[in-house]
Design an enzyme around this catalytic site. Structure first.
Site, PDB file in Angstrom:
ATOM      1  N   HIS A 189       0.827  -1.244  -0.311  1.00  0.00           N
ATOM      2  CA  HIS A 189       0.103   0.130  -0.643  1.00  0.00           C
ATOM      3  C   HIS A 189       0.992   0.958   0.576  1.00  0.00           C
ATOM      4  CE1 HIS A 189      -4.161   2.025   1.568  1.00  0.00           C
ATOM      5  NE2 HIS A 189      -3.161   2.805   1.341  1.00  0.00           N
ATOM      6  N   HIS A 211       1.650   5.212  -1.959  1.00  0.00           N
ATOM      7  CA  HIS A 211       1.041   5.971  -3.574  1.00  0.00           C
ATOM      8  C   HIS A 211       1.909   6.659  -4.041  1.00  0.00           C
ATOM      9  CE1 HIS A 211      -3.232   5.687  -1.900  1.00  0.00           C
ATOM     10  NE2 HIS A 211      -2.517   5.740  -0.584  1.00  0.00           N
ATOM     11  N   HIS A 219      -9.491   1.804  -0.250  1.00  0.00           N
ATOM     12  CA  HIS A 219      -8.949   3.075   1.242  1.00  0.00           C
ATOM     13  C   HIS A 219     -10.586   2.306   1.682  1.00  0.00           C
ATOM     14  CE1 HIS A 219      -5.525   3.548  -0.730  1.00  0.00           C
ATOM     15  NE2 HIS A 219      -6.115   4.884   0.386  1.00  0.00           N
ATOM     16  N   GLU A 248     -10.716   3.597   7.319  1.00  0.00           N
ATOM     17  CA  GLU A 248      -9.309   4.619   8.034  1.00  0.00           C
ATOM     18  C   GLU A 248     -10.174   5.667   9.175  1.00  0.00           C
ATOM     19  OE1 GLU A 248      -7.452   6.700   5.237  1.00  0.00           O
ATOM     20  OE2 GLU A 248      -5.805   7.402   6.383  1.00  0.00           O
ATOM     21  N   ASP A 284       1.879   3.455   2.990  1.00  0.00           N
ATOM     22  CA  ASP A 284       1.100   4.568   2.360  1.00  0.00           C
ATOM     23  C   ASP A 284       1.845   5.894   1.320  1.00  0.00           C
ATOM     24  OD1 ASP A 284      -1.723   5.045   2.089  1.00  0.00           O
ATOM     25  OD2 ASP A 284      -2.026   6.279   4.180  1.00  0.00           O
ATOM     26  N   ASP A 285       2.874   7.434   2.157  1.00  0.00           N
ATOM     27  CA  ASP A 285       2.836   7.867   1.409  1.00  0.00           C
ATOM     28  C   ASP A 285       3.856   8.622   2.699  1.00  0.00           C
ATOM     29  OD1 ASP A 285      -0.107   8.887  -0.670  1.00  0.00           O
ATOM     30  OD2 ASP A 285      -0.322   8.882   1.537  1.00  0.00           O
TER      31      ASP A 285
END
Ligand code: HPA
Ligand code: ZN
Length: 341
Positions: A26, A28, A206, A209, A287-288
């Site tokens: 996961h 981005h 997603h 969250e 994630d990021d």
């Protein structure tokens, strides 16, 4: 000799955990862009996005909504296939430095030519070329999951799904959805997910969250995904956790992201350890990473320190991730050998 599971891990044990070969599910792509890379492109192209940076050079934003708009501003300097080629190169270099041997990344046709199919094919070719180079150089394998963006709405999502379906294969292996979890309902996007499924793509979205367990239920029932992005708030509903464990749904957990954005105050409060003990298939991703000041090595360090996850535990977590990876069986078998090493 077996270790006392209650005793804190030694520095050596933590280092061994951090050094493991890793599988990440996961991430981005644009969100993994080093800020210096985005700043450099902005300068080259004379685009003023100075407002999205802090004085120390990192990305500046107040909360999740603002994060999404800073993210979109950063994407404005990624103006063509060549920029995405360089982005993949920069991101995979970072991942390889962190010991990642296999990674799936979310790719957004919305940021690659506005979901125009012809443009998307060109962007994709450039990204695949960079990925092949990185694989030859660093031994890291990348696969793509096309994502629609929830707050862009269901009609735009259909266009992203069309790009996904038309390029589905050994490299584009999945379809997913990111963006603002409070925009519309999962079921509004069922058409896009059905089209992707029919094209042979595996699915993730997603959920759980920002919204609670009911959102994870909606993801499973209305979009019939096999993995859930985050999904951690399922922990608030024991019956749902049981169902997730029984059905073998994989949760793409990003603990550092959740703590940085304030979903949980501290890593100690994060449910990843409880979910795992309850039999849910949990995995670890960033994630990021630069947005949330994390890396895969830091995630592993923090999990080792906070929950006593040693190398054996994290090896299991990597195997779970590989089992749930959307790649073909030959690739899975090849990566399995790297995890054993
Ligand atoms: N969450 C949801 N959507 C996103 C993210 C994220 O962390 N990054 C880019 N789109
Ligand atoms: Zn995400």
């Amino acid at each position: 000799m077996t270790r006392d599971p209650e005793a804190p891990l030694s520095e050596e044990d933590i280092a061994a955990a951090m050094d493991l070969p890793k599988v990440e599910l996961h991430m981005h792509l644009e969100g993994a862009a080093p800020p210096a890379f985005i700043r450099g492109l902005a300068k080259e192209k004379n685009i003023d996005i100075s407002g999205i940076f802090r004085p120390d050079g990192g990305y500046a934003y107040r909360d999740f909504e603002h994060f999404l708009s800073v993210y979109e501003a950063a994407c404005t300097v990624l103006t063509g296939p060549e920029e995405f080629r360089r982005l993949v190169q920069a991101v995979l270099e970072q991942s390889a430095e962190n010991g990642v041997v296999y990674t799936e990344t979310f790719l957004s046709p919305d940021f690659c030519g506005g979901c125009d199919l012809g443009a998307w094919r060109e962007y994709l070719a450039a990204m695949q070329e960079a990925a092949a180079e990185a694989e030859a150089q660093n031994g890291i394998t990348l696969r793509g999951i096309v994502t629609c963006i929830r707050h862009f709405g269901p009609e735009q999502a259909k266009l992203a799904a069309r790009c996904a379906a038309e390029t589905a294969g050994d490299w584009i292996v999945g379809f997913g959805m990111g963006g603002a979890e409070n925009a519309g309902e999962q079921k509004d996007f069922a058409w896009a997910f059905d089209a992707a499924r029919e094209a042979g793509l595996k699915l993730t979205t997603h959920a759980g969250e920002w919204r609670g367990p009911e959102e994870v239920r909606a993801a499973l029932q209305d979009l019939r995904v096999e993995r859930v992005g985050h999904g951690v708030r399922a922990a608030e509903d024991p019956a749902l956790v049981e169902e997730i464990a029984e059905r073998g749904v994989t949760l793409e957990c990003c603990p550092g992201s959740n703590v940085f954005l304030g979903v949980y105050d501290r890593l100690e409060d994060h449910p990843i350890d409880r979910l795992r003990k309850a039999g849910a298939r949990v995995t670890v991703s960033t994630d990021d990473p630069p947005f949330f000041h994390t890396t895969m090595r830091r995630e592993y360090r923090d999990l080792a320190q906070t929950f006593g996850w040693d190398a054996d535990t994290l090896r299991e977590v990597n195997q779970t991730a590989l089992d749930a990876a959307f790649c073909d069986p030959d690739t899975r078998a090849r990566i399995a050998k790297l995890l054993e090493a």
